[in-house]
Design a protein around this motif. Structure first.
Motif, PDB file in Angstrom:
ATOM      1  N   UNK A   1      14.248 -14.763  -5.831  1.00  0.00           N
ATOM      2  CA  UNK A   1      14.341 -14.610  -4.386  1.00  0.00           C
ATOM      3  C   UNK A   1      13.012 -15.027  -3.758  1.00  0.00           C
ATOM      4  N   UNK A   2      13.099 -15.795  -2.680  1.00  0.00           N
ATOM      5  CA  UNK A   2      11.889 -16.247  -1.990  1.00  0.00           C
ATOM      6  C   UNK A   2      11.253 -15.091  -1.227  1.00  0.00           C
ATOM      7  N   UNK A   3       9.958 -15.069  -1.238  1.00  0.00           N
ATOM      8  CA  UNK A   3       9.232 -14.113  -0.413  1.00  0.00           C
ATOM      9  C   UNK A   3       7.973 -14.781   0.102  1.00  0.00           C
ATOM     10  N   UNK A   4       7.450 -14.224   1.184  1.00  0.00           N
ATOM     11  CA  UNK A   4       6.166 -14.683   1.695  1.00  0.00           C
ATOM     12  C   UNK A   4       5.230 -13.489   1.704  1.00  0.00           C
ATOM     13  N   UNK A   5       3.972 -13.762   1.460  1.00  0.00           N
ATOM     14  CA  UNK A   5       2.992 -12.690   1.409  1.00  0.00           C
ATOM     15  C   UNK A   5       1.885 -12.969   2.408  1.00  0.00           C
ATOM     16  N   UNK A   6       1.597 -11.963   3.215  1.00  0.00           N
ATOM     17  CA  UNK A   6       0.449 -12.002   4.116  1.00  0.00           C
ATOM     18  C   UNK A   6      -0.341 -10.744   3.852  1.00  0.00           C
ATOM     19  N   UNK A   7      -1.450 -10.887   3.136  1.00  0.00           N
ATOM     20  CA  UNK A   7      -2.229  -9.709   2.747  1.00  0.00           C
ATOM     21  C   UNK A   7      -1.408  -8.833   1.842  1.00  0.00           C
ATOM     22  N   UNK A   8      -1.219  -7.589   2.257  1.00  0.00           N
ATOM     23  CA  UNK A   8      -0.444  -6.650   1.460  1.00  0.00           C
ATOM     24  C   UNK A   8       0.996  -6.509   1.934  1.00  0.00           C
ATOM     25  N   UNK A   9       1.421  -7.399   2.801  1.00  0.00           N
ATOM     26  CA  UNK A   9       2.794  -7.356   3.303  1.00  0.00           C
ATOM     27  C   UNK A   9       3.625  -8.468   2.677  1.00  0.00           C
ATOM     28  N   UNK A  10       4.764  -8.083   2.133  1.00  0.00           N
ATOM     29  CA  UNK A  10       5.703  -9.049   1.573  1.00  0.00           C
ATOM     30  C   UNK A  10       6.927  -9.094   2.473  1.00  0.00           C
TER      31      UNK A  10
ATOM     32  N   UNK B   1       0.247 -12.559  -8.408  1.00  0.00           N
ATOM     33  CA  UNK B   1       1.328 -13.071  -7.553  1.00  0.00           C
ATOM     34  C   UNK B   1       2.556 -12.181  -7.715  1.00  0.00           C
ATOM     35  N   UNK B   2       3.211 -11.915  -6.596  1.00  0.00           N
ATOM     36  CA  UNK B   2       4.417 -11.081  -6.649  1.00  0.00           C
ATOM     37  C   UNK B   2       5.639 -11.987  -6.682  1.00  0.00           C
ATOM     38  N   UNK B   3       6.514 -11.724  -7.649  1.00  0.00           N
ATOM     39  CA  UNK B   3       7.796 -12.423  -7.736  1.00  0.00           C
ATOM     40  C   UNK B   3       8.899 -11.434  -7.382  1.00  0.00           C
ATOM     41  N   UNK B   4       9.982 -11.956  -6.828  1.00  0.00           N
ATOM     42  CA  UNK B   4      11.131 -11.122  -6.477  1.00  0.00           C
ATOM     43  C   UNK B   4      12.395 -11.701  -7.095  1.00  0.00           C
TER      44      UNK B   4
ATOM     45  N   UNK C   1       0.811  -1.221   0.000  1.00  0.00           N
ATOM     46  CA  UNK C   1       0.000   0.000   0.000  1.00  0.00           C
ATOM     47  C   UNK C   1       0.845   1.272   0.000  1.00  0.00           C
ATOM     48  N   UNK C   2       2.164   1.127   0.264  1.00  0.00           N
ATOM     49  CA  UNK C   2       3.034   2.298   0.216  1.00  0.00           C
ATOM     50  C   UNK C   2       3.147   2.773  -1.229  1.00  0.00           C
ATOM     51  N   UNK C   3       3.206   4.079  -1.402  1.00  0.00           N
ATOM     52  CA  UNK C   3       3.225   4.646  -2.751  1.00  0.00           C
ATOM     53  C   UNK C   3       4.390   4.115  -3.585  1.00  0.00           C
ATOM     54  N   UNK C   4       5.495   3.815  -2.949  1.00  0.00           N
ATOM     55  CA  UNK C   4       6.671   3.293  -3.658  1.00  0.00           C
ATOM     56  C   UNK C   4       6.353   1.997  -4.391  1.00  0.00           C
ATOM     57  N   UNK C   5       5.452   1.221  -3.820  1.00  0.00           N
ATOM     58  CA  UNK C   5       5.198  -0.124  -4.355  1.00  0.00           C
ATOM     59  C   UNK C   5       3.845  -0.240  -5.050  1.00  0.00           C
TER      60      UNK C   5
END
Ligand code: FES
Length: 137
Positions: A125-134, A75-78, A46-50
């Motif tokens: 790169x592995x990431x985990x997502x919980x709602x809008x937090x990566x 889905x977000x990939x990193x 939700x931050x404007x940067x992202x």
């Protein structure tokens, strides 16, 4: 170190010290190393940067970490932003793909090379997502 170079360096340090100026490198925080797996950080979509990551196909270069993110069908990939050609980390532009503007290598949303000179894919790169937090790392 030659005597002349030493004296020049010592003189600069002395003058800087008298003036209260630090000779600490300006670039120390400008080119952070990619996450080596020993540190973790979280980004809020939700931050404007992202905000571009809220749209399918949206890419973002993290502002102070060497990571690229892309939304692929929700889905977000990193990926590490270290280009596999010669290691540029901060020179990216985006369209459908990500282009390293150092020498124009193009990578798709899977991190695969579309056109060189790069020969190998970006490091996923592995990431985990919980709602809008990566969480990365
Ligand atoms: S370092 Fe990216 S294309 Fe050369």
């Amino acid at each position: 170190m030659e005597k002349r170079a030493f004296l020049k360096s010592a003189s600069l340090a002395t003058v800087a010290s008298v003036l209260g100026i630090s000779l600490k490198s300006c670039s120390e925080n400008e080119d952070p190393a990619p996450n080596d797996g020993n540190s973790t950080f979280t980004i809020d979509l939700n931050e404007s940067t992202f905000v571009d990551l809220q749209n399918d196909g949206g890419w973002v270069l993290h502002p102070n970490q060497d990571y690229l993110f892309v939304n692929v069908g929700g889905s977000i990939k990193a990926f590490s932003s270290r280009c596999t050609h010669q290691g540029c980390t901060r020179n990216w532009t985006f369209s459908t793909n990500a282009t390293c503007s150092c020498h124009a290598s193009v990578f798709n949303v899977n991190g695969d090379v579309v056109s060189g000179p790069a020969q190998s894919s970006l490091t996923s790169v592995q990431l985990t997502r919980e709602g809008d937090l990566l969480t990365i790392g």
